[in-house]
Design a protein around this motif. Structure first.
Motif, PDB file in Angstrom:
ATOM      1  N   GLY A   1      -9.100  -9.388  11.886  1.00 23.66           N
ATOM      2  CA  GLY A   1      -9.412  -8.444  12.954  1.00 23.66           C
ATOM      3  C   GLY A   1      -8.230  -8.283  13.874  1.00 23.66           C
ATOM      4  O   GLY A   1      -7.308  -9.112  13.859  1.00 23.66           O
ATOM      5  N   PRO A   2      -8.238  -7.215  14.672  1.00 26.27           N
ATOM      6  CA  PRO A   2      -7.108  -6.993  15.569  1.00 26.27           C
ATOM      7  C   PRO A   2      -7.016  -8.131  16.578  1.00 26.27           C
ATOM      8  O   PRO A   2      -8.028  -8.685  16.995  1.00 26.27           O
ATOM      9  N   GLY A   3      -5.806  -8.524  16.915  1.00 23.82           N
ATOM     10  CA  GLY A   3      -5.636  -9.560  17.934  1.00 23.82           C
ATOM     11  C   GLY A   3      -5.491 -10.960  17.381  1.00 23.82           C
ATOM     12  O   GLY A   3      -5.310 -11.905  18.140  1.00 23.82           O
ATOM     13  N   ALA A   4      -5.543 -11.127  16.042  1.00 21.00           N
ATOM     14  CA  ALA A   4      -5.490 -12.479  15.473  1.00 21.00           C
ATOM     15  C   ALA A   4      -4.123 -13.130  15.673  1.00 21.00           C
ATOM     16  O   ALA A   4      -4.009 -14.351  15.676  1.00 21.00           O
ATOM     17  N   ARG A   5      -3.110 -12.310  15.832  1.00 21.61           N
ATOM     18  CA  ARG A   5      -1.764 -12.868  16.049  1.00 21.61           C
ATOM     19  C   ARG A   5      -0.994 -11.961  16.998  1.00 21.61           C
ATOM     20  O   ARG A   5      -0.314 -11.028  16.576  1.00 21.61           O
ATOM     21  N   ILE A   6      -1.122 -12.226  18.287  1.00 19.44           N
ATOM     22  CA  ILE A   6      -0.398 -11.465  19.307  1.00 19.44           C
ATOM     23  C   ILE A   6       0.963 -12.147  19.495  1.00 19.44           C
ATOM     24  O   ILE A   6       1.039 -13.365  19.648  1.00 19.44           O
ATOM     25  N   MET A   7       2.016 -11.343  19.462  1.00 20.27           N
ATOM     26  CA  MET A   7       3.352 -11.915  19.533  1.00 20.27           C
ATOM     27  C   MET A   7       3.920 -11.819  20.958  1.00 20.27           C
ATOM     28  O   MET A   7       3.405 -11.082  21.805  1.00 20.27           O
ATOM     29  N   SER A   8       4.998 -12.565  21.176  1.00 13.84           N
ATOM     30  CA  SER A   8       5.680 -12.563  22.476  1.00 13.84           C
ATOM     31  C   SER A   8       6.171 -11.153  22.814  1.00 13.84           C
ATOM     32  O   SER A   8       6.608 -10.415  21.930  1.00 13.84           O
ATOM     33  N   LEU A   9       6.137 -10.803  24.098  1.00 14.02           N
ATOM     34  CA  LEU A   9       6.649  -9.484  24.515  1.00 14.02           C
ATOM     35  C   LEU A   9       8.181  -9.467  24.511  1.00 14.02           C
ATOM     36  O   LEU A   9       8.787  -8.414  24.612  1.00 14.02           O
TER      37      LEU A   9
END
Ligand code: TYM
Length: 337
Positions: free
Chosen positions: A186-194
């Protein structure tokens, strides 16, 4: 004959540092959804937190902060169980049994230990090494069948399944523990550094600009998104165009997760536009979604008695489920109970 275990969700968050967008989109938001699907238990894993040094006062504050975040995000304490790990002694008891079930070789393969211990492994706490065994104990103490987590916990979940299998084989009941199912997709499973689209958003990144935290105000959120690393190209219209553009891919993913859209739908809307247009739209969306949550967290945080009451009641309910299972574990192992 395999018996079917009742469906039950378990997950946890460490009370270390401020919660960030990755914790929210990868985990807490899923917790809110899952409470409507099956019996749900959400833990604040303070025993995991102390595997690296924590200031005692801050640990206490952060524990209440996570309790506030859970409730503010929409977890209903009358529906789901919210509690603190150290309040239910079965976690430590089962973790000890699992320390004797899991093999050194299994733990030596854990990438999170390698990342967290850094170069000087000799100085890491023993607790940090056996961290995944405690995590397996958290889940299996309740015979949980489903575990919503972000991508970074996948290897720990595989280990929990290996531990469950070995325990079941060695102690004479192939169905004693269920093999818990990770819920990662699902969306959001791996949010990366900005600041770097190739490393995950994390509480321990030295740069504040790398993450949006749930206590950021609207201006700070907008500033961090404006300063997010990107490339000079406009957004593509197709997913293929995001290959080798990790920062662009991450921002599109964040937009999709916040808006409840697919990445493809975001590209259909913004493909061909530059970041000069996309970033302000993302900032507006992030503020619209996070501001009410932040506001509610602040309000709840001001009522410690209420939050402590939730944790106390939650721990009582958790014990009712855990105690008979722990008793059975002891009997199987051969402890006189
Ligand atoms: P913790 O406290 O590091 O993180 C809490 C949850 O947030 C997810 N997460 C992310 N998701 C997407 N993108 C990111 N950048 C990101 N960063 C963190 C994590 O995957 C996690 O779901 N070991 C666990 C806590 C734990 C636990 C458990 C979880 C202890 N016992 C039993 C499930 C079941 C941890 O350190 O989470």
């Amino acid at each position: 004959m395999t018996k079917t275990h009742a469906q039950r969700v378990f997950s946890g968050v460490q009370p270390t540092g401020n919660l960030h967008l990755g914790n929210y989109l990868g985990a807490i938001r899923k917790f809110v959804d899952m409470q409507h699907e099956m019996e749900s238990i959400y833990c604040i894993v303070d025993m995991h937190a102390i595997t690296v040094w924590q200031d005692p006062k801050q640990l206490r504050d952060q524990t209440l902060e996570i309790a506030a975040a859970y409730v503010a995000a929409g977890i209903d304490p009358d529906k789901a169980i919210i509690f603190q790990q150290s309040a239910v002694s079965g976690h430590a008891e089962l973790a000890w049994v699992f320390n004797c079930v899991a093999r050194m070789g299994w733990l030596n393969r854990m990438t999170q230990f390698k990342d967290k211990a850094g170069k000087d492994k000799e100085r890491a706490s023993v607790g940090l090494f056996v961290y995944p065994n405690l995590m397996a104990a958290d889940i299996l103490l309740y015979r949980a069948t489903h575990v919503p987590v972000g991508e970074d916990q996948k290897q720990h979940l595989e280990l929990a399944r290996d531990i469950a299998t070995k325990f079941n084989n060695e102690f004479g009941d192939e169905d004693f523990f269920p093999l818990p199912e990770p819920l990662i997709k699902g969306p959001g499973a791996r949010i990366m550094s900005l600041r770097d689209g190739t490393s995950k958003m994390s509480k321990s990144d030295p740069s504040d600009l790398s993450r949006i935290v749930l206590t950021d105000d609207a201006d700070t959120i907008a500033k961090k998104i404006k300063k997010a690393k990107t490339d000079p190209e406009p957004l593509p219209t197709e997913m293929d165009g995001l290959e080798d553009r990790p920062e662009a891919k991450n921002l599109v993913g964040i937009y999709a997760a916040l808006a409840g859209m697919t990445d493809e739908a975001v590209l259909a809307e913004f493909g061909g536009e530059g970041f000069g247009k996309f970033k302000p739209a993302l900032a507006d969306l992030a503020v619209a979604k996070l501001a009410p949550l932040t506001e509610e967290m602040r309000r709840l945080r001001g009522d410690e008695a209420y939050l402590e009451g939730i944790l106390r009641t939650g721990a009582e309910k958790a014990r009712v489920i855990a105690e008979p299972i722990m008793r059975e574990v002891k009997e199987r192992v051969g402890f006189i109970v």
